[in-house]
Every structure is written in structure tokens, then in C-alpha cells.
Design an enzyme around this catalytic site. Sequence first.
Site, short mmCIF file in Angstrom:
data_model
loop_
_atom_site.label_atom_id
_atom_site.label_comp_id
_atom_site.label_asym_id
_atom_site.label_seq_id
_atom_site.Cartn_x
_atom_site.Cartn_y
_atom_site.Cartn_z
CG ASP A 181 30.06 -4.88 -12.12
OD1 ASP A 181 30.72 -5.73 -12.74
OD2 ASP A 181 29.11 -4.24 -12.61
CE LYS A 188 27.94 -10.44 -15.43
NZ LYS A 188 26.63 -10.26 -14.75
NE ARG A 229 27.05 -5.66 -20.30
CZ ARG A 229 28.32 -5.48 -20.61
NH1 ARG A 229 28.66 -4.74 -21.66
NH2 ARG A 229 29.29 -6.02 -19.91
N GLY A 230 27.42 -3.06 -17.82
CA GLY A 230 28.83 -2.71 -17.62
C GLY A 230 28.85 -1.51 -16.68
CB ALA A 231 30.59 -0.98 -13.45
#
Length: 353
Positions: A239, A250, A51-53
Amino acid sequence: MNLEVEFNHIIFDNERDTLILLDQRKLPREVWVEIKSIDDAVTAITSMVVRGAPAIGIVAAYSFYLGVKELMKENSDIVKVSSLVKDKLSRSRPTAVNLFNALSAAHSLIDPEKSVEENLTKLRDFADQLHKTDIEKNKKIASFGSELIPNNSRVLTHCNTGSLATGGIGTALGVIIEAFKRGKILKVWVDETRPRLQGTRLTAWELKKAKVPFEVIVDSAAGYLMANKLVDIVIVGADRVLADGQTANKIGTYSLAVLAKFHKIPFFVALPTSTFDLENNSIPVERRDKKEILQMEGIELAPRDTQAFNPAFDITPPGLISAFITDKGIIYPPYEKNIKHTITEKIKELVDN
Ligand code: MRU
């Protein structure tokens, strides 16, 4: 590929021609998963193995290569296959624009006049390049950002924006760790980041490894800390950022920005230029399963049939953001003008020279 990063959680094994990912859901236990098919890749992104853009974008690029290779075993039309792979991967998560940017760029490389092998080589090289570029961008963000941090800062951050969220040292967390190395950080307040606890599980893990002093707080403690003058700066990631500066990050980021404004605390957003979206004027916000809120490690927390609303991101308006820290420098208001200039004009300058 030999990457100069302290911790690499996205590994492409050239010998076995396969993608191996650290399962972030299992940390602090280190469990690795192998991506064997396009469906594995979609599941890994959707279920937040990764995860994480920026990390999602890089994994999508490697998965694109693996997906085209897999589906070309039973098909002959590479353009059709490429579209299918793009569609499948684009349904994994809706908010991080890095995913869509990576997929569009990979798809545009397909040339039906060339052999399947040549197309696959291009897709593989593209994924490696995206990974390498992200490492470089992270370093620049850390360097520009740490200049902004005053000495003896107590920084508050949200979610996880470090190595685990990117290909390199991270965005907001990269700035914090670099500023710490320069002796500017007294302590980091880590929001636990409900409901998936990226702060407690991932950011704490990274800060501990980097030996940066930190304490985890519940998300709702931020206002109390600010009111008691315990926070000097807030730095978060993103993001997707639109041309006018609207920022998806988030869930909980917007509340932090409002609090920071009220308490006159600088609020910075750190991101690579690949997280800007200059094409759209709205951002799809992912809604995730209510179980993420109503269960903890499979244990039911609420009465049976309780409903829960679980948006994974929120949108912070540009008026609450003090500056964007990017790999091309710091962007200050007015954002409408300065974002466009930084992203488009600077690229033009580089091409012209
Ligand atoms: O749901 P996640 O964990 O993918 O959300 C991640 C974030 O919101 C990060 O702040 C953002 O992707 C920036 S990562 C450098």
C-alpha cells in the site's frame, strides 16, 4: 473507455457521466453501485466497496472529477472547490499512498484562468490516463516478476492484489497468474486474510476464474506450511513503500516476512512505481472498526462490550524483503540506493532520451 482488461470493476459510463463500481463486499454476488456524489465516493472507499491501493487511486481520480463538477454547481471558485474535494477524499483511507498521489496530481491540474469545462475535461482525461497507465504497469510487473519464479513453485500470497485491487491484471496476483500461464506454478496458497477475508472472497474468486490451482488457508497456518516445506516463494503487494524500503501492506504481511526469513524462503513485494512514497519517512496505519473482528455477517462472535484492536496494515522492514518487483524492473538491496535510482534516475533517462 475501451480497456483491454480481463475484468474491469471500475467503469466510467461516458454517456451518463457517472462512475460505476463492482461492490467487492458482496462478491461472489456481482452487485454494482453508482457513485452519484462526492459523499458516495468517500463512503465507497471507506467502506471498501473498492479497495486495494492502485484501485483506490483510480477511483479517487474519477471521484475528483465528479466532485469538482458537483460542487461547482453551487460555487464559483474552482481552486477552493478543488481543495475541498481533495480534503474530503483524502479522509477516506489513510495508508494507500496511491490515493494521495492521485489527489495531489488532480489538484495540480486546476487552472483558474481556464473555464470550468476545460478544467473538468482535464480532470476526466487524467483519471482515464491513470487507469490506462495502471493497466500497462501491471503487465510489466507480471512480466518482470514471472521471470523470478522457478518452475514447479508453490506460492503463498496474502490479501487480494489482483484485478480487483488495481486497474489491470494486478500486482502480486498478476505475477502469479502470468507465471502460471508460463507453466511455473504448481499451486497457490491463499491466506484467508482476516478480518475482511480478501483472500477467501476475492483472491479465490480471481484464481478460480483464471483456472489456477489454489487452496485457502487460515492466516496462522503459514508457519506450519513453511516448516513442512510446502511453500517455495511468498509474494505480496503493498500500500506504500518508503525510500528505504519499509513496506506497508495488509495486516499479517510482517508476520509472513519474519516466517519466510526464518525458513529461508524468498519474500517478494510486487507494486507499481505509483505506490512508492519518497516524500515521507513514516506511514500512517489505518485502524478500523472493532466490529470487523468481533462480528461475522452481523452475528456477534464475542461477549458484549469486548474490546478489539484492529490495525488494517503492518510495516515490513526492508531487511526481510528479498526484492521489489516493479514496472521498472526488479529492485534488490541496498534499497536506500536502488529504490531512488529506479524511481528517479529511470524517469530522468526517459525524459532525456
Ligand atoms: O484493505 P485493503 O483490502 O485495501 O488492503 C489491500 C492490500 O493490502 C493490498 O495488498 C495492497 O493494496 C496491494 S493491491 C495491488
